[in-house]
Design a protein around this motif. Structure first.
Motif, PDB file in Angstrom:
ATOM      1  N   MET A  86     -41.174  13.511   7.923  1.00 41.53           N
ATOM      2  CA  MET A  86     -39.964  13.551   7.705  1.00 41.53           C
ATOM      3  C   MET A  86     -39.585  15.133   6.863  1.00 41.53           C
ATOM      4  O   MET A  86     -39.172  16.032   7.059  1.00 41.53           O
ATOM      5  N   VAL A  87     -40.601  15.043   5.740  1.00 44.64           N
ATOM      6  CA  VAL A  87     -40.233  16.144   4.710  1.00 44.64           C
ATOM      7  C   VAL A  87     -40.910  17.325   5.409  1.00 44.64           C
ATOM      8  O   VAL A  87     -40.576  18.387   5.282  1.00 44.64           O
ATOM      9  N   GLU A  88     -41.961  17.037   5.851  1.00 39.73           N
ATOM     10  CA  GLU A  88     -42.999  18.247   6.534  1.00 39.73           C
ATOM     11  C   GLU A  88     -42.181  18.879   7.575  1.00 39.73           C
ATOM     12  O   GLU A  88     -42.157  20.248   7.757  1.00 39.73           O
ATOM     13  N   ASN A  89     -41.439  18.077   8.478  1.00 34.89           N
ATOM     14  CA  ASN A  89     -40.780  18.715   9.444  1.00 34.89           C
ATOM     15  C   ASN A  89     -39.543  19.513   9.073  1.00 34.89           C
ATOM     16  O   ASN A  89     -39.299  20.532   9.394  1.00 34.89           O
ATOM     17  N   PHE A  90     -38.937  19.027   7.810  1.00 31.48           N
ATOM     18  CA  PHE A  90     -37.935  19.809   7.394  1.00 31.48           C
ATOM     19  C   PHE A  90     -38.270  21.384   6.603  1.00 31.48           C
ATOM     20  O   PHE A  90     -37.713  22.008   7.196  1.00 31.48           O
ATOM     21  N   LEU A  91     -39.533  21.084   6.165  1.00 30.48           N
ATOM     22  CA  LEU A  91     -39.964  22.162   5.338  1.00 30.48           C
ATOM     23  C   LEU A  91     -40.454  23.399   6.487  1.00 30.48           C
ATOM     24  O   LEU A  91     -40.101  24.567   6.333  1.00 30.48           O
ATOM     25  N   TYR A  92     -41.090  22.787   7.259  1.00 27.37           N
ATOM     26  CA  TYR A  92     -41.404  23.616   8.628  1.00 27.37           C
ATOM     27  C   TYR A  92     -40.362  24.270   9.144  1.00 27.37           C
ATOM     28  O   TYR A  92     -40.458  25.643   9.495  1.00 27.37           O
ATOM     29  N   GLU A  93     -39.352  23.524   9.741  1.00 23.31           N
ATOM     30  CA  GLU A  93     -38.231  24.176  10.321  1.00 23.31           C
ATOM     31  C   GLU A  93     -37.506  25.148   9.380  1.00 23.31           C
ATOM     32  O   GLU A  93     -36.900  26.108   9.821  1.00 23.31           O
ATOM     33  N   TYR A  94     -37.237  24.764   8.106  1.00 22.81           N
ATOM     34  CA  TYR A  94     -36.803  25.611   7.159  1.00 22.81           C
ATOM     35  C   TYR A  94     -37.259  27.173   7.103  1.00 22.81           C
ATOM     36  O   TYR A  94     -36.751  28.183   7.034  1.00 22.81           O
ATOM     37  N   ALA A  95     -38.711  26.771   6.642  1.00 26.16           N
ATOM     38  CA  ALA A  95     -39.513  27.906   6.461  1.00 26.16           C
ATOM     39  C   ALA A  95     -39.455  28.874   7.721  1.00 26.16           C
ATOM     40  O   ALA A  95     -39.377  30.242   7.414  1.00 26.16           O
ATOM     41  N   LYS A  96     -39.515  28.470   8.972  1.00 27.24           N
ATOM     42  CA  LYS A  96     -39.487  29.092  10.168  1.00 27.24           C
ATOM     43  C   LYS A  96     -38.157  30.036  10.197  1.00 27.24           C
ATOM     44  O   LYS A  96     -38.170  31.129  10.613  1.00 27.24           O
ATOM     45  N   LEU A  97     -37.056  29.402   9.633  1.00 27.47           N
ATOM     46  CA  LEU A  97     -35.798  30.141   9.621  1.00 27.47           C
ATOM     47  C   LEU A  97     -35.707  31.267   8.933  1.00 27.47           C
ATOM     48  O   LEU A  97     -35.255  32.382   9.092  1.00 27.47           O
ATOM     49  N   ILE A  98     -36.318  31.203   7.219  1.00 25.08           N
ATOM     50  CA  ILE A  98     -36.396  32.320   6.563  1.00 25.08           C
ATOM     51  C   ILE A  98     -37.411  33.276   6.961  1.00 25.08           C
ATOM     52  O   ILE A  98     -37.209  34.583   6.537  1.00 25.08           O
ATOM     53  N   ALA A  99     -38.489  33.141   7.600  1.00 28.11           N
ATOM     54  CA  ALA A  99     -39.610  34.057   7.707  1.00 28.11           C
ATOM     55  C   ALA A  99     -39.226  34.985   8.779  1.00 28.11           C
ATOM     56  O   ALA A  99     -38.594  34.846   9.572  1.00 28.11           O
ATOM     57  N   ASP A 100     -39.901  36.127   8.458  1.00 28.57           N
ATOM     58  CA  ASP A 100     -39.867  37.163   9.438  1.00 28.57           C
ATOM     59  C   ASP A 100     -40.805  37.135  10.312  1.00 28.57           C
ATOM     60  O   ASP A 100     -40.658  37.489  11.647  1.00 28.57           O
ATOM     61  N   PHE A 101     -41.960  36.193  10.016  1.00 26.67           N
ATOM     62  CA  PHE A 101     -42.798  36.137  11.216  1.00 26.67           C
ATOM     63  C   PHE A 101     -43.030  34.493  11.302  1.00 26.67           C
ATOM     64  O   PHE A 101     -43.960  34.022  10.666  1.00 26.67           O
ATOM     65  N   PRO A 102     -42.120  33.900  11.820  1.00 28.64           N
ATOM     66  CA  PRO A 102     -42.185  32.343  12.052  1.00 28.64           C
ATOM     67  C   PRO A 102     -43.398  31.506  12.737  1.00 28.64           C
ATOM     68  O   PRO A 102     -43.747  30.529  12.553  1.00 28.64           O
ATOM     69  N   GLU A 103     -43.878  32.347  13.668  1.00 32.97           N
ATOM     70  CA  GLU A 103     -45.057  32.048  14.074  1.00 32.97           C
ATOM     71  C   GLU A 103     -46.314  31.885  13.323  1.00 32.97           C
ATOM     72  O   GLU A 103     -47.314  31.116  13.752  1.00 32.97           O
ATOM     73  N   LYS A 104     -46.491  32.399  12.227  1.00 32.68           N
ATOM     74  CA  LYS A 104     -47.265  32.382  11.144  1.00 32.68           C
ATOM     75  C   LYS A 104     -47.279  31.049  10.224  1.00 32.68           C
ATOM     76  O   LYS A 104     -48.244  30.819   9.530  1.00 32.68           O
ATOM     77  N   VAL A 105     -46.260  30.546  10.320  1.00 31.62           N
ATOM     78  CA  VAL A 105     -45.675  29.410   9.275  1.00 31.62           C
ATOM     79  C   VAL A 105     -46.387  28.356   9.632  1.00 31.62           C
ATOM     80  O   VAL A 105     -46.361  27.736  10.990  1.00 31.62           O
ATOM     81  N   THR A 106     -47.196  27.639   8.890  1.00 27.57           N
ATOM     82  CA  THR A 106     -47.754  26.390   9.087  1.00 27.57           C
ATOM     83  C   THR A 106     -47.666  25.312   7.802  1.00 27.57           C
ATOM     84  O   THR A 106     -47.571  26.001   6.629  1.00 27.57           O
ATOM     85  N   ILE A 107     -47.863  24.271   8.154  1.00 22.56           N
ATOM     86  CA  ILE A 107     -47.520  23.213   6.851  1.00 22.56           C
ATOM     87  C   ILE A 107     -48.720  22.303   6.983  1.00 22.56           C
ATOM     88  O   ILE A 107     -49.571  21.769   7.757  1.00 22.56           O
ATOM     89  N   GLU A 108     -49.245  22.143   5.554  1.00 22.26           N
ATOM     90  CA  GLU A 108     -50.595  21.143   5.315  1.00 22.26           C
ATOM     91  C   GLU A 108     -49.886  19.940   4.383  1.00 22.26           C
ATOM     92  O   GLU A 108     -49.141  20.335   3.558  1.00 22.26           O
ATOM     93  N   ARG A 109     -50.530  18.756   4.698  1.00 23.39           N
ATOM     94  CA  ARG A 109     -50.202  17.856   3.807  1.00 23.39           C
ATOM     95  C   ARG A 109     -51.421  17.114   3.183  1.00 23.39           C
ATOM     96  O   ARG A 109     -52.402  17.000   3.841  1.00 23.39           O
ATOM     97  N   GLN A 110     -51.357  17.024   2.012  1.00 17.50           N
ATOM     98  CA  GLN A 110     -52.552  16.203   1.266  1.00 17.50           C
ATOM     99  C   GLN A 110     -52.053  15.251   0.529  1.00 17.50           C
ATOM    100  O   GLN A 110     -51.134  15.613  -0.746  1.00 17.50           O
ATOM    101  N   GLU A 111     -52.728  14.160   0.576  1.00 17.43           N
ATOM    102  CA  GLU A 111     -52.349  12.916  -0.234  1.00 17.43           C
ATOM    103  C   GLU A 111     -53.195  13.163  -1.273  1.00 17.43           C
ATOM    104  O   GLU A 111     -54.451  12.994  -1.456  1.00 17.43           O
ATOM    105  N   LEU A 112     -52.646  13.018  -2.706  1.00 11.43           N
ATOM    106  CA  LEU A 112     -53.265  13.279  -3.926  1.00 11.43           C
ATOM    107  C   LEU A 112     -53.441  11.835  -4.724  1.00 11.43           C
ATOM    108  O   LEU A 112     -54.074  11.892  -5.467  1.00 11.43           O
TER     109      LEU A 112
END
Length: 80
Positions: free
Chosen positions: A1-27
């Motif tokens: 849920m959080v990752e999807n939100f961040l991914y979509e939000y970052a794509k809206l802000i970015a000039d190059f949305p195709e380069k935006v990726t999200i990584e999740r690491q459980e610490l």
């Protein structure tokens, strides 16, 4: 849920949305780091002036903590 939100939000802000990726690491058991990888130009937009944009994003993520009791760290990294 959080990752999807961040991914979509970052794509809206970015000039190059195709380069935006999200990584999740459980610490830990209830601690997750989410890394937003974006173009060098877009990292400035995602962080914002004086860090205002990334702080606003973190504030929204804190609201998700109330639902699932998981702490999140959000990091923005530039890709070459």
């Amino acid at each position: 849920m959080v990752e999807n939100f961040l991914y979509e939000y970052a794509k809206l802000i970015a000039d190059f949305p195709e380069k935006v990726t999200i990584e999740r690491q459980e610490l830990g058991e209830n601690f997750i780091e989410i890394i937003i990888n974006a173009d060098k130009i877009d990292t400035g937009k995602l962080i914002g002036k004086d860090g205002k944009m990334i702080n606003a994003i973190k504030t929204v993520i804190i609201g998700c903590k109330a639902k699932d009791n998981t702490s999140y760290r959000v990091t923005v990294k530039a890709i070459e």
